[in-house]
Design a protein around this motif. Structure first.
Motif, PDB file in Angstrom:
ATOM      1  N   ARG A 106      11.311  -3.841   1.031  1.00 14.06           N
ATOM      2  CA  ARG A 106      11.911  -4.190   2.303  1.00 14.06           C
ATOM      3  C   ARG A 106      11.713  -5.671   2.598  1.00 14.06           C
ATOM      4  O   ARG A 106      10.714  -6.272   2.229  1.00 14.06           O
ATOM      5  CB  ARG A 106      11.283  -3.367   3.429  1.00 14.06           C
ATOM      6  CG  ARG A 106      11.607  -1.887   3.330  1.00 14.06           C
ATOM      7  CD  ARG A 106      10.971  -1.140   4.482  1.00 14.06           C
ATOM      8  NE  ARG A 106      11.389   0.248   4.516  1.00 14.06           N
ATOM      9  CZ  ARG A 106      11.011   1.106   5.447  1.00 14.06           C
ATOM     10  NH1 ARG A 106      10.201   0.714   6.409  1.00 14.06           N
ATOM     11  NH2 ARG A 106      11.423   2.344   5.420  1.00 14.06           N
ATOM     12  N   ARG A 107      12.681  -6.233   3.299  1.00 13.91           N
ATOM     13  CA  ARG A 107      12.554  -7.629   3.701  1.00 13.91           C
ATOM     14  C   ARG A 107      11.345  -7.783   4.622  1.00 13.91           C
ATOM     15  O   ARG A 107      11.142  -7.013   5.546  1.00 13.91           O
ATOM     16  CB  ARG A 107      13.822  -8.070   4.421  1.00 13.91           C
ATOM     17  CG  ARG A 107      13.818  -9.547   4.813  1.00 13.91           C
ATOM     18  CD  ARG A 107      15.151  -9.922   5.437  1.00 13.91           C
ATOM     19  NE  ARG A 107      16.244  -9.720   4.492  1.00 13.91           N
ATOM     20  CZ  ARG A 107      17.529  -9.913   4.805  1.00 13.91           C
ATOM     21  NH1 ARG A 107      17.853 -10.305   6.039  1.00 13.91           N
ATOM     22  NH2 ARG A 107      18.469  -9.705   3.905  1.00 13.91           N
ATOM     23  N   GLY A 108      10.529  -8.789   4.312  1.00 11.20           N
ATOM     24  CA  GLY A 108       9.341  -9.019   5.132  1.00 11.20           C
ATOM     25  C   GLY A 108       8.194  -8.092   4.789  1.00 11.20           C
ATOM     26  O   GLY A 108       7.256  -7.972   5.551  1.00 11.20           O
ATOM     27  N   ALA A 109       8.258  -7.426   3.615  1.00 14.87           N
ATOM     28  CA  ALA A 109       7.189  -6.496   3.254  1.00 14.87           C
ATOM     29  C   ALA A 109       5.920  -7.212   2.831  1.00 14.87           C
ATOM     30  O   ALA A 109       4.897  -6.582   2.635  1.00 14.87           O
ATOM     31  CB  ALA A 109       7.666  -5.573   2.135  1.00 14.87           C
ATOM     32  N   GLY A 110       5.985  -8.521   2.648  1.00 12.94           N
ATOM     33  CA  GLY A 110       4.763  -9.258   2.340  1.00 12.94           C
ATOM     34  C   GLY A 110       4.415  -9.302   0.883  1.00 12.94           C
ATOM     35  O   GLY A 110       3.244  -9.464   0.529  1.00 12.94           O
ATOM     36  N   MET A 111       5.384  -9.150  -0.021  1.00 13.20           N
ATOM     37  CA  MET A 111       5.111  -9.203  -1.448  1.00 13.20           C
ATOM     38  C   MET A 111       5.371 -10.614  -1.968  1.00 13.20           C
ATOM     39  O   MET A 111       6.483 -11.136  -1.851  1.00 13.20           O
ATOM     40  CB  MET A 111       5.977  -8.189  -2.199  1.00 13.20           C
ATOM     41  CG  MET A 111       5.627  -6.757  -1.899  1.00 13.20           C
ATOM     42  SD  MET A 111       6.566  -5.583  -2.901  1.00 13.20           S
ATOM     43  CE  MET A 111       8.183  -5.740  -2.158  1.00 13.20           C
TER      44      MET A 111
ATOM     45  N   PRO B 205       0.246 -11.463  -0.355  1.00 10.60           N
ATOM     46  CA  PRO B 205       0.056 -12.881  -0.031  1.00 10.60           C
ATOM     47  C   PRO B 205      -1.420 -13.254  -0.026  1.00 10.60           C
ATOM     48  O   PRO B 205      -2.287 -12.427   0.248  1.00 10.60           O
ATOM     49  CB  PRO B 205       0.659 -13.005   1.377  1.00 10.60           C
ATOM     50  CG  PRO B 205       1.583 -11.840   1.507  1.00 10.60           C
ATOM     51  CD  PRO B 205       0.972 -10.743   0.717  1.00 10.60           C
ATOM     52  N   GLY B 206      -1.696 -14.503  -0.336  1.00 15.55           N
ATOM     53  CA  GLY B 206      -3.065 -14.972  -0.343  1.00 15.55           C
ATOM     54  C   GLY B 206      -3.487 -15.435  -1.716  1.00 15.55           C
ATOM     55  O   GLY B 206      -2.712 -15.389  -2.679  1.00 15.55           O
TER      56      GLY B 206
ATOM     57  N   MET C 218      -5.653  -9.161   0.561  1.00 17.22           N
ATOM     58  CA  MET C 218      -6.511  -8.945  -0.610  1.00 17.22           C
ATOM     59  C   MET C 218      -7.971  -8.813  -0.196  1.00 17.22           C
ATOM     60  O   MET C 218      -8.691  -7.954  -0.658  1.00 17.22           O
ATOM     61  CB  MET C 218      -6.332 -10.111  -1.580  1.00 17.22           C
ATOM     62  CG  MET C 218      -7.133  -9.969  -2.868  1.00 17.22           C
ATOM     63  SD  MET C 218      -6.373  -8.785  -3.977  1.00 17.22           S
ATOM     64  CE  MET C 218      -4.912  -9.687  -4.448  1.00 17.22           C
ATOM     65  N   ARG C 219      -8.390  -9.733   0.712  1.00 16.69           N
ATOM     66  CA  ARG C 219      -9.791  -9.666   1.158  1.00 16.69           C
ATOM     67  C   ARG C 219     -10.065  -8.359   1.891  1.00 16.69           C
ATOM     68  O   ARG C 219     -11.137  -7.771   1.768  1.00 16.69           O
ATOM     69  CB  ARG C 219     -10.104 -10.845   2.077  1.00 16.69           C
ATOM     70  CG  ARG C 219     -10.078 -12.188   1.359  1.00 16.69           C
ATOM     71  CD  ARG C 219     -10.700 -13.258   2.240  1.00 16.69           C
ATOM     72  NE  ARG C 219     -10.611 -14.562   1.611  1.00 16.69           N
ATOM     73  CZ  ARG C 219      -9.790 -15.514   2.011  1.00 16.69           C
ATOM     74  NH1 ARG C 219      -8.985 -15.295   3.031  1.00 16.69           N
ATOM     75  NH2 ARG C 219      -9.765 -16.681   1.409  1.00 16.69           N
ATOM     76  N   ALA C 220      -9.077  -7.916   2.679  1.00 17.42           N
ATOM     77  CA  ALA C 220      -9.254  -6.661   3.427  1.00 17.42           C
ATOM     78  C   ALA C 220      -9.428  -5.496   2.482  1.00 17.42           C
ATOM     79  O   ALA C 220     -10.239  -4.602   2.709  1.00 17.42           O
ATOM     80  CB  ALA C 220      -8.056  -6.429   4.349  1.00 17.42           C
ATOM     81  N   TRP C 221      -8.647  -5.508   1.398  1.00 15.21           N
ATOM     82  CA  TRP C 221      -8.779  -4.422   0.428  1.00 15.21           C
ATOM     83  C   TRP C 221     -10.127  -4.493  -0.269  1.00 15.21           C
ATOM     84  O   TRP C 221     -10.832  -3.510  -0.424  1.00 15.21           O
ATOM     85  CB  TRP C 221      -7.650  -4.495  -0.596  1.00 15.21           C
ATOM     86  CG  TRP C 221      -7.529  -3.261  -1.418  1.00 15.21           C
ATOM     87  CD1 TRP C 221      -8.408  -2.793  -2.357  1.00 15.21           C
ATOM     88  CD2 TRP C 221      -6.483  -2.302  -1.382  1.00 15.21           C
ATOM     89  NE1 TRP C 221      -7.974  -1.619  -2.895  1.00 15.21           N
ATOM     90  CE2 TRP C 221      -6.788  -1.304  -2.311  1.00 15.21           C
ATOM     91  CE3 TRP C 221      -5.298  -2.208  -0.645  1.00 15.21           C
ATOM     92  CZ2 TRP C 221      -5.948  -0.210  -2.541  1.00 15.21           C
ATOM     93  CZ3 TRP C 221      -4.468  -1.130  -0.867  1.00 15.21           C
ATOM     94  CH2 TRP C 221      -4.796  -0.154  -1.798  1.00 15.21           C
ATOM     95  N   ALA C 222     -10.502  -5.687  -0.695  1.00 11.48           N
ATOM     96  CA  ALA C 222     -11.765  -5.842  -1.419  1.00 11.48           C
ATOM     97  C   ALA C 222     -12.962  -5.528  -0.525  1.00 11.48           C
ATOM     98  O   ALA C 222     -14.008  -5.085  -1.007  1.00 11.48           O
ATOM     99  CB  ALA C 222     -11.882  -7.263  -1.960  1.00 11.48           C
ATOM    100  N   ALA C 223     -12.803  -5.745   0.775  1.00 15.00           N
ATOM    101  CA  ALA C 223     -13.917  -5.522   1.697  1.00 15.00           C
ATOM    102  C   ALA C 223     -13.982  -4.097   2.231  1.00 15.00           C
ATOM    103  O   ALA C 223     -14.774  -3.799   3.097  1.00 15.00           O
ATOM    104  CB  ALA C 223     -13.801  -6.497   2.868  1.00 15.00           C
ATOM    105  N   SER C 224     -13.120  -3.226   1.716  1.00 20.71           N
ATOM    106  CA  SER C 224     -13.095  -1.856   2.212  1.00 20.71           C
ATOM    107  C   SER C 224     -14.392  -1.127   1.885  1.00 20.71           C
ATOM    108  O   SER C 224     -15.115  -1.482   0.960  1.00 20.71           O
ATOM    109  CB  SER C 224     -11.913  -1.099   1.598  1.00 20.71           C
ATOM    110  OG  SER C 224     -12.064  -1.020   0.202  1.00 20.71           O
ATOM    111  N   LYS C 225     -14.679  -0.108   2.672  1.00 22.31           N
ATOM    112  CA  LYS C 225     -15.881   0.672   2.436  1.00 22.31           C
ATOM    113  C   LYS C 225     -15.781   1.440   1.127  1.00 22.31           C
ATOM    114  O   LYS C 225     -14.713   1.577   0.546  1.00 22.31           O
ATOM    115  CB  LYS C 225     -16.080   1.647   3.600  1.00 22.31           C
ATOM    116  CG  LYS C 225     -16.292   0.965   4.945  1.00 22.31           C
ATOM    117  CD  LYS C 225     -16.462   2.005   6.040  1.00 22.31           C
ATOM    118  CE  LYS C 225     -16.664   1.333   7.390  1.00 22.31           C
ATOM    119  NZ  LYS C 225     -16.811   2.322   8.486  1.00 22.31           N
TER     120      LYS C 225
END
Length: 384
Positions: free
Chosen positions: A217-222, A175-176, A1-8
């Motif tokens: 998919r299994r392990g997709a991080g949702m 996640p997060g 989430m932080r990575a998305w929010a911190a995008s240019k």
């Protein structure tokens, strides 16, 4: 989430693409309607200039296979053009199909050259959906029977709010910690969708979200549990807002949940039956605009299209066009599904499902520029 929010910030080329995809709705607003130049033409010219500069700079199609499939698809539109009905609607339909709709299909092949380009594309689409959603919500409480946006009608608001809801919900599923701004955005989109009373976009958003998780998919991080918790909060927010909901929207939503169908659904059912009955005798199609010229459902009231993309293209441009359309949509879904192990890939897949469902229940072929762009985005990125 932080990575998305911190995008240019979203690059200008994707904002130009987003503006073009939604120009047909935006230009109907009270401010932009005063422009001396048609906004769709203006945005299309801007996008063409962006693509030309990219081409001169050395950019080429990200996927020759995807571009070839898209070219084959548009080639199957030609029989319908050759047999087009001699009406102004048919002429405009053909002209728009081979200009603005074609541009929406070609642009992603030049602009989305890497996996990292997918996120700004989705951000740009979400931004313009947010603009239209906010515009619609500003009209709440003004005595309207149903909420609409920018003069583009209730369906335009439903589609914009529906995609924005999907966008926010799938960001929340990462996640997060929960992002309160994203949660608020998603809640506002859910409220706007309900207030529009547009049942196709509402159902499309729910189906797209459910399908994305069902095929995850299994392990997709949702983080499904977190999404369910957020879903409860969103449902509470929608419930508390119902006191402000337009009465017409509430009636339509309630009747839909009870499985009751009104005149809108009855018309679509009649249009589908009438189109299906003619398909067997029209292998090359009736020509673009043929539905309006040949199908009479209301005893003299002209209806221009059946509100179903597959039926429309098959009836008006022949069996090959219908088969190729189904092939292209299936190939795009498969390619997007292959990207669904990443957040932006899941949004691409969910958005593609959402726009396909909307294309099967409302509008004519040229009302689906966001769908065409999502199809090309999936095809040009291909399998990982």
């Amino acid at each position: 989430m932080r990575a998305w929010a911190a995008s240019k910030r979203v690059p200008a080329r994707f904002l130009v693409l987003g503006a073009f995809l939604f120009a047909g709705v935006l230009k109907a607003g009270p401010t932009l309607s005063r422009l001396p130049v048609d906004l769709t033409l203006l945005a299309g010219g801007g996008l063409a200039w962006v693509l030309l500069r990219a081409w001169i700079g050395g950019a080429r199609a990200a996927s020759c296979r995807g571009l070839g499939l898209t070219g084959l698809w548009y080639a199957t539109f030609l029989p319908g053009a050759a047999l087009a009905a001699p009406t102004s609607y048919a002429f405009q339909k053909v002209a728009t199909l081979f200009s603005f709709s074609l541009l929406a299909s070609l642009a992603p092949f030049v602009l989305l050259r890497e996996r990292e380009d997918l996120r700004p594309f989705l951000d740009a689409v979400a931004f313009f959906c947010l603009v239209l959603t906010v515009d619609g919500l500003l009209g709440a409480g003004q005595g309207a029977q149903r909420l609409e946006t920018a003069g583009g009608g209730t369906i335009a608001l439903g589609r914009s709010a529906g995609f924005l809801f999907l966008f926010g919900a799938l960001l929340l599923a990462r996640p997060g910690p929960v992002s309160l701004p994203i949660l608020g955005l998603t809640g506002a989109a859910a409220v706007a969708a309900v207030f529009s009373g547009s049942r196709g976009p509402m159902a499309g958003a729910v189906v797209a979200l459910a399908l994305t998780f069902a095929l995850g998919r299994r392990g997709a991080g949702m983080a499904v549990r977190k999404l369910l918790l957020c879903g409860g909060a969103l449902a509470l927010a929608v419930g508390l807002s119902l006191a402000l909901a337009p009465p017409g929207s509430l009636r339509r939503t309630a009747s839909f949940l009870r499985g009751e169908f009104g005149s809108s659904e009855q018309y679509r059912a009649l249009a589908a039956r009438a189109s299906w009955e003619r398909l067997g005798s029209e292998p090359w199609g009736t020509g673009w605009g043929g539905f309006a010229a040949l199908v009479d459902l209301d005893g003299g009231t002209v209806r221009q299209y059946p509100h179903n993309l597959l039926l429309e293209v098959t009836l008006e441009s022949g069996w090959a066009c219908g088969a190729c359309t189904a092939l292209v949509l299936g190939a795009a879904l498969g390619a997007a599904r292959a990207r669904a192990d990443r957040p932006e890939g899941r949004i691409l897949f969910a958005g593609l499902v959402f726009w396909i469902i909307n294309a099967l229940v409302s509008g004519d072929v040229n009302d689906n520029r966001p769908l065409f762009a999502f199809v090309s985005a999936a095809l040009c990125l291909g399998a990982p």
